[in-house]
Design a protein around this motif. Structure first.
Motif, mmCIF file in Angstrom:
data_model
loop_
_atom_site.group_PDB
_atom_site.id
_atom_site.type_symbol
_atom_site.label_atom_id
_atom_site.label_comp_id
_atom_site.label_asym_id
_atom_site.label_seq_id
_atom_site.Cartn_x
_atom_site.Cartn_y
_atom_site.Cartn_z
ATOM 1 N N ILE A 160 18.284 4.083 6.203
ATOM 2 C CA ILE A 160 18.881 3.397 5.059
ATOM 3 C C ILE A 160 19.448 4.409 4.058
ATOM 4 C CG2 ILE A 160 16.743 3.237 3.700
ATOM 5 C CD1 ILE A 160 17.705 0.398 2.874
ATOM 6 N N SER A 161 18.834 5.579 3.962
ATOM 7 C CA SER A 161 19.333 6.600 3.037
ATOM 8 C C SER A 161 20.703 7.116 3.459
ATOM 9 C CB SER A 161 18.335 7.758 2.952
ATOM 10 O OG SER A 161 18.063 8.290 4.227
ATOM 11 N N TYR A 162 20.946 7.151 4.774
ATOM 12 C CA TYR A 162 22.251 7.587 5.269
ATOM 13 C C TYR A 162 23.329 6.579 4.882
ATOM 14 C CZ TYR A 162 25.936 9.010 8.496
ATOM 15 O OH TYR A 162 27.133 9.400 9.036
ATOM 16 N N LEU A 163 23.040 5.291 5.063
ATOM 17 C CA LEU A 163 24.009 4.259 4.692
ATOM 18 C C LEU A 163 24.213 4.228 3.183
ATOM 19 C CD1 LEU A 163 23.113 1.277 7.046
ATOM 20 C CD2 LEU A 163 24.881 3.003 7.311
ATOM 21 N N GLU A 164 23.148 4.476 2.434
ATOM 22 C CA GLU A 164 23.267 4.493 0.978
ATOM 23 C C GLU A 164 24.290 5.534 0.530
ATOM 24 O OE1 GLU A 164 20.414 5.122 -2.983
ATOM 25 O OE2 GLU A 164 19.733 5.755 -0.999
ATOM 26 N N GLN A 165 24.294 6.677 1.186
ATOM 27 C CA GLN A 165 25.230 7.738 0.830
ATOM 28 C C GLN A 165 26.664 7.381 1.198
ATOM 29 O OE1 GLN A 165 23.810 11.225 2.827
ATOM 30 N NE2 GLN A 165 21.920 11.350 1.627
ATOM 31 N N LYS A 166 26.842 6.599 2.273
ATOM 32 C CA LYS A 166 28.181 6.314 2.766
ATOM 33 C C LYS A 166 28.834 5.100 2.108
ATOM 34 C CE LYS A 166 28.393 9.684 5.663
ATOM 35 N NZ LYS A 166 29.377 10.758 5.459
ATOM 36 N N LEU A 167 28.023 4.153 1.652
ATOM 37 C CA LEU A 167 28.584 2.940 1.053
ATOM 38 C C LEU A 167 29.091 3.230 -0.361
ATOM 39 C CD1 LEU A 167 25.856 0.411 2.227
ATOM 40 C CD2 LEU A 167 28.225 0.500 3.033
ATOM 41 N N PRO A 168 30.153 2.557 -0.795
ATOM 42 C CA PRO A 168 30.699 2.800 -2.141
ATOM 43 C C PRO A 168 29.714 2.374 -3.220
ATOM 44 C CG PRO A 168 31.748 0.901 -1.127
ATOM 45 C CD PRO A 168 30.927 1.532 -0.049
ATOM 46 N N GLU A 169 29.366 3.285 -4.120
ATOM 47 C CA GLU A 169 28.330 3.010 -5.122
ATOM 48 C C GLU A 169 28.764 1.979 -6.158
ATOM 49 O OE1 GLU A 169 29.307 6.856 -8.006
ATOM 50 O OE2 GLU A 169 27.448 6.750 -6.865
ATOM 51 N N THR A 170 30.064 1.733 -6.269
ATOM 52 C CA THR A 170 30.523 0.696 -7.201
ATOM 53 C C THR A 170 30.352 -0.701 -6.623
ATOM 54 O OG1 THR A 170 32.781 0.894 -6.358
ATOM 55 C CG2 THR A 170 32.206 2.219 -8.287
ATOM 56 N N LYS A 171 30.075 -0.773 -5.321
ATOM 57 C CA LYS A 171 29.951 -2.072 -4.653
ATOM 58 C C LYS A 171 28.554 -2.365 -4.126
ATOM 59 C CE LYS A 171 34.263 -3.506 -4.911
ATOM 60 N NZ LYS A 171 34.630 -4.780 -5.578
ATOM 61 N N PHE A 172 27.772 -1.324 -3.880
ATOM 62 C CA PHE A 172 26.441 -1.495 -3.303
ATOM 63 C C PHE A 172 25.407 -0.745 -4.145
ATOM 64 C CE2 PHE A 172 29.253 -2.393 0.176
ATOM 65 C CZ PHE A 172 28.609 -3.391 0.898
ATOM 66 N N LYS A 173 24.209 -1.318 -4.195
ATOM 67 C CA LYS A 173 23.135 -0.699 -4.979
ATOM 68 C C LYS A 173 21.821 -0.777 -4.202
ATOM 69 C CE LYS A 173 21.274 1.172 -8.614
ATOM 70 N NZ LYS A 173 21.619 2.580 -8.970
ATOM 71 N N ARG A 174 21.146 0.353 -4.122
ATOM 72 C CA ARG A 174 19.804 0.346 -3.541
ATOM 73 C C ARG A 174 18.837 -0.110 -4.621
ATOM 74 N NH1 ARG A 174 17.156 5.098 0.205
ATOM 75 N NH2 ARG A 174 15.290 3.940 0.870
ATOM 76 N N VAL A 175 18.172 -1.225 -4.387
ATOM 77 C CA VAL A 175 17.314 -1.841 -5.397
ATOM 78 C C VAL A 175 15.828 -1.705 -5.063
ATOM 79 C CG1 VAL A 175 19.123 -3.474 -6.025
ATOM 80 C CG2 VAL A 175 17.420 -4.128 -4.305
ATOM 81 N N HIS A 176 15.556 -1.158 -3.889
ATOM 82 C CA HIS A 176 14.178 -1.062 -3.392
ATOM 83 C C HIS A 176 14.204 0.002 -2.310
ATOM 84 C CE1 HIS A 176 10.543 -2.315 -1.157
ATOM 85 N NE2 HIS A 176 10.157 -2.947 -2.249
ATOM 86 N N ARG A 177 13.079 0.613 -2.022
ATOM 87 C CA ARG A 177 13.061 1.631 -0.963
ATOM 88 C C ARG A 177 13.507 1.056 0.378
ATOM 89 N NH1 ARG A 177 7.020 3.481 0.406
ATOM 90 N NH2 ARG A 177 8.243 4.592 1.986
ATOM 91 N N SER A 178 13.410 -0.286 0.524
ATOM 92 C CA SER A 178 13.761 -0.928 1.793
ATOM 93 C C SER A 178 15.008 -1.791 1.737
ATOM 94 C CB SER A 178 12.590 -1.796 2.281
ATOM 95 O OG SER A 178 11.437 -1.029 2.502
ATOM 96 N N PHE A 179 15.688 -1.856 0.583
ATOM 97 C CA PHE A 179 16.818 -2.781 0.482
ATOM 98 C C PHE A 179 18.016 -2.191 -0.272
ATOM 99 C CE2 PHE A 179 13.255 -5.701 1.100
ATOM 100 C CZ PHE A 179 13.775 -6.584 2.039
ATOM 101 N N ILE A 180 19.201 -2.475 0.267
ATOM 102 C CA ILE A 180 20.472 -2.246 -0.413
ATOM 103 C C ILE A 180 21.179 -3.591 -0.501
ATOM 104 C CG2 ILE A 180 22.763 -1.174 -0.250
ATOM 105 C CD1 ILE A 180 21.475 1.127 1.275
#
Length: 241
Positions: free
Chosen positions: A178-198
């Motif tokens: 999930i950390s890899y996808l967090e880095q690749k997804l646009p931060e203006t559109k996606f937010k990691r809100v929990h260690r297990s969820f974006i």
């Protein structure tokens, strides 16, 4: 990926071969008992990945790398620590010390997987800046690559070394951190809100300090993510209005 196992120890060859067979995106092309046999094979049949012992008769694994007709990804499988620095100078993917566990083997091939499967297709990141509705990501599910439009994602959930990507059309289970996808997804559109969820900010229906609702799904807000999440949600709401 076509793999070649090169080792003069039959037990070691059998072990790596069995590990390869457990991974659906690896294919065992051939096992060779020495570097000369491997080099002869590689001159006529290219391979994507070599599992290569170092101490072998006639030609060592290090000498074999220097003689390869084309640059090939290599993972060393050896009982000797002494060659590690020289090996990495040759730009090998990883250096596995025998006895090799499947967990350590899988960690090594995951590095190759990352090299082979970039998160976005060529040009996708450019599209993220100009047309989000047309932006997409390719995810491996079972034996195929699945195209997922970012606008269709409802949430992404971590399943340890895998992720569940819930979309408006169903769900995809893919080998990804999930950390890899967090880095690749646009931060203006996606937010990691929990260690297990974006979650995608545009898909949020309601939220409280403890949770977020996306479609009919309730996603928890992690304690360590709370301040940044609420700040991002408030800012996004202001920008939308």
């Amino acid at each position: 990926m076509n793999c070649l196992v090169i080792d003069d120890e039959p037990l070691a060859t059998e072990l790596i071969s069995s590990y390869i067979e457990r991974v659906d995106w690896l294919h065992l092309a051939k096992c060779c008992s020495n570097a000369v046999e491997a080099l002869t094979y590689l001159h006529s049949t290219p391979a994507d990945l070599l599992f290569l012992d170092i101490q072998m008769p006639k030609i060592t694994g290090i000498d074999l790398i220097k003689s390869l007709p084309v640059k090939t990804k290599v993972i060393f499988t050896t009982a000797y620590r002494d060659y590690a620095i020289e090996a990495f100078d040759l730009d090998v993917v990883d250096y596995l010390l025998k006895p090799i566990t499947f967990e350590r083997f899988f960690k090594a091939i995951s590095k190759v997987y990352g090299f082979k499967e970039p998160a976005f297709q060529s040009g996708a990141e450019y599209k993220l800046l100009h047309d989000f509705n047309e932006s997409y990501i390719y995810l491996r599910a079972e034996r195929e690559m699945v195209k997922v439009f970012l606008k269709d994602i409802l949430y992404i959930e971590s399943l340890r070394d895998y992720v569940r990507v819930k979309t408006v059309n169903g769900q995809i289970i893919s080998y990804n951190k999930i950390s890899y996808l967090e880095q690749k997804l646009p931060e203006t559109k996606f937010k990691r809100v929990h260690r297990s969820f974006i979650v995608p900010l545009d898909q949020i229906v309601t939220f409280t300090p403890q949770s977020i609702k996306v479609s009919e799904f309730t996603i928890p807000i992690g304690r360590n993510y709370k301040n940044e999440t609420l700040k991002a949600l408030t800012k996004h709401d202001i920008m939308q209005s």
